[in-house]
Scaffold this motif. Structure first.
Motif, PDB file in Angstrom:
ATOM      1  N   ASP A 136       0.813  -1.226   0.000  1.00 50.09           N
ATOM      2  CA  ASP A 136       0.000   0.000   0.000  1.00 50.09           C
ATOM      3  C   ASP A 136       0.840   1.268   0.000  1.00 50.09           C
ATOM      4  OD1 ASP A 136      -2.348  -1.577   0.099  1.00 50.09           O
ATOM      5  OD2 ASP A 136      -2.176  -1.723   2.274  1.00 50.09           O
ATOM      6  N   HIS A 137       2.124   1.153  -0.307  1.00 50.02           N
ATOM      7  CA  HIS A 137       2.981   2.322  -0.441  1.00 50.02           C
ATOM      8  C   HIS A 137       3.250   2.574  -1.926  1.00 50.02           C
ATOM      9  CE1 HIS A 137       3.660   1.660   3.814  1.00 50.02           C
ATOM     10  NE2 HIS A 137       4.344   2.796   3.889  1.00 50.02           N
ATOM     11  N   SER A 138       3.435   3.832  -2.261  1.00 49.49           N
ATOM     12  CA  SER A 138       3.832   4.197  -3.607  1.00 49.49           C
ATOM     13  C   SER A 138       5.344   4.383  -3.609  1.00 49.49           C
ATOM     14  CB  SER A 138       3.138   5.498  -4.034  1.00 49.49           C
ATOM     15  OG  SER A 138       3.441   5.810  -5.379  1.00 49.49           O
ATOM     16  N   VAL A 139       6.033   3.631  -4.475  1.00 42.00           N
ATOM     17  CA  VAL A 139       7.492   3.654  -4.462  1.00 42.00           C
ATOM     18  C   VAL A 139       8.039   4.084  -5.817  1.00 42.00           C
ATOM     19  CG1 VAL A 139       7.633   1.886  -2.679  1.00 42.00           C
ATOM     20  CG2 VAL A 139       7.639   1.204  -5.083  1.00 42.00           C
ATOM     21  N   GLU A 140       9.189   4.699  -5.772  1.00 42.92           N
ATOM     22  CA  GLU A 140       9.890   5.117  -6.979  1.00 42.92           C
ATOM     23  C   GLU A 140      10.632   3.914  -7.554  1.00 42.92           C
ATOM     24  OE1 GLU A 140      12.827   8.810  -8.122  1.00 42.92           O
ATOM     25  OE2 GLU A 140      13.243   7.695  -6.285  1.00 42.92           O
ATOM     26  N   VAL A 141      10.416   3.643  -8.840  1.00 41.14           N
ATOM     27  CA  VAL A 141      11.005   2.460  -9.464  1.00 41.14           C
ATOM     28  C   VAL A 141      11.702   2.860 -10.768  1.00 41.14           C
ATOM     29  CG1 VAL A 141      10.558   0.174 -10.428  1.00 41.14           C
ATOM     30  CG2 VAL A 141       9.222   0.983  -8.480  1.00 41.14           C
ATOM     31  N   LEU A 142      12.938   2.397 -10.914  1.00 38.04           N
ATOM     32  CA  LEU A 142      13.666   2.579 -12.168  1.00 38.04           C
ATOM     33  C   LEU A 142      13.442   1.350 -13.028  1.00 38.04           C
ATOM     34  CD1 LEU A 142      15.709   4.235 -13.858  1.00 38.04           C
ATOM     35  CD2 LEU A 142      17.534   2.944 -12.713  1.00 38.04           C
ATOM     36  N   ALA A 143      12.828   1.535 -14.196  1.00 34.96           N
ATOM     37  CA  ALA A 143      12.471   0.413 -15.064  1.00 34.96           C
ATOM     38  C   ALA A 143      13.710  -0.214 -15.687  1.00 34.96           C
ATOM     39  CB  ALA A 143      11.513   0.880 -16.151  1.00 34.96           C
ATOM     40  N   ASP A 144      13.743  -1.559 -15.656  1.00 33.79           N
ATOM     41  CA  ASP A 144      14.822  -2.311 -16.299  1.00 33.79           C
ATOM     42  C   ASP A 144      14.424  -2.778 -17.685  1.00 33.79           C
ATOM     43  OD1 ASP A 144      16.588  -2.163 -14.117  1.00 33.79           O
ATOM     44  OD2 ASP A 144      15.730  -3.951 -13.186  1.00 33.79           O
ATOM     45  N   GLY A 145      13.156  -3.217 -17.818  1.00 34.83           N
ATOM     46  CA  GLY A 145      12.692  -3.741 -19.091  1.00 34.83           C
ATOM     47  C   GLY A 145      11.604  -4.767 -18.867  1.00 34.83           C
TER      48      GLY A 145
END
Length: 200
Positions: A136-145
């Motif tokens: 239920d948290h919004s997290v920053e994600v760096l996309a890999d693919g």
């Protein structure tokens, strides 16, 4: 000094891999490590005080020559105390030319395998509990693919180096930073729904 840099640096993520190898001081000495479990514990306490969201991972070797059941129990107790986010766990194996290869009291393979399984079972419980805290948290994600097993799913990593999967969205590409709402937690990864692309 390193902890201060990590805590104040604007371009440094909150993850550190800090191998401990064993939770038993006697085994650390046999491994010729220059630190004790007390030294290690102090550094982890400092890191978590300075960087509350930090993810700490480690390496553990089981079955080093001379490791008794009691010594292994010390490692389990240390792992339970440290609550690492994840751990790379290994069976000790001989390497020719190393002092350990000729040490007495080599641990039988069957015992090493039993210890490794107990260690992994404990760490899996800890890792799952750590991941569940992000529900239920919004997290920053760096996309890999795209996921290697399902192109309809995209994969990336949080600032704490946690793997996150989400249904592929238009515009998804490697290097994109997205905010992902976490809806499910597993031992080794998180799942969620991508909300917006971060533009700052």
């Amino acid at each position: 000094a390193l902890i201060e840099v990590m805590a104040t640096g604007q371009n440094i993520c909150e993850h550190l891999h800090l191998p401990v190898q064993s939770g038993c001081d006697e085994i650390l000495q046999c491994m010729n490590r220059k630190y004790s479990t007390a030294d290690y514990r102090k550094h982890v306490e400092q890191l978590r005080a300075a960087i509350p969201d930090i993810s700490i991972t480690t390496d553990i070797i089981v079955g080093f020559p001379g490791e008794t059941d009691a010594m292994f129990e010390q490692t389990l107790e240390f792992m339970a105390e440290m609550k690492f986010d994840s751990a790379f766990t290994f069976l000790y194996s001989k390497r020719s030319g190393t002092p350990a290869a000729s040490m007495e009291d080599q641990v039988p393979l069957a015992i090493k395998k039993q210890r490794l399984q107990r260690l992994m079972d404990l760490q899996n419980e800890i890792s799952l509990a750590a991941n569940q805290q992000w529900l239920d948290h919004s997290v920053e994600v760096l996309a890999d693919g795209p996921s290697k097993t399902d192109p309809a799913v995209y994969s990336g990593r949080t600032r704490q180096n946690r793997i996150v999967l989400w249904p592929t969205q238009p515009g998804d590409r490697a290097g994109l930073t997205r905010m992902v709402e976490i809806t499910a937690a597993q031992t080794f990864l998180l799942r969620g729904t991508a909300t917006v692309e971060r533009t700052d």
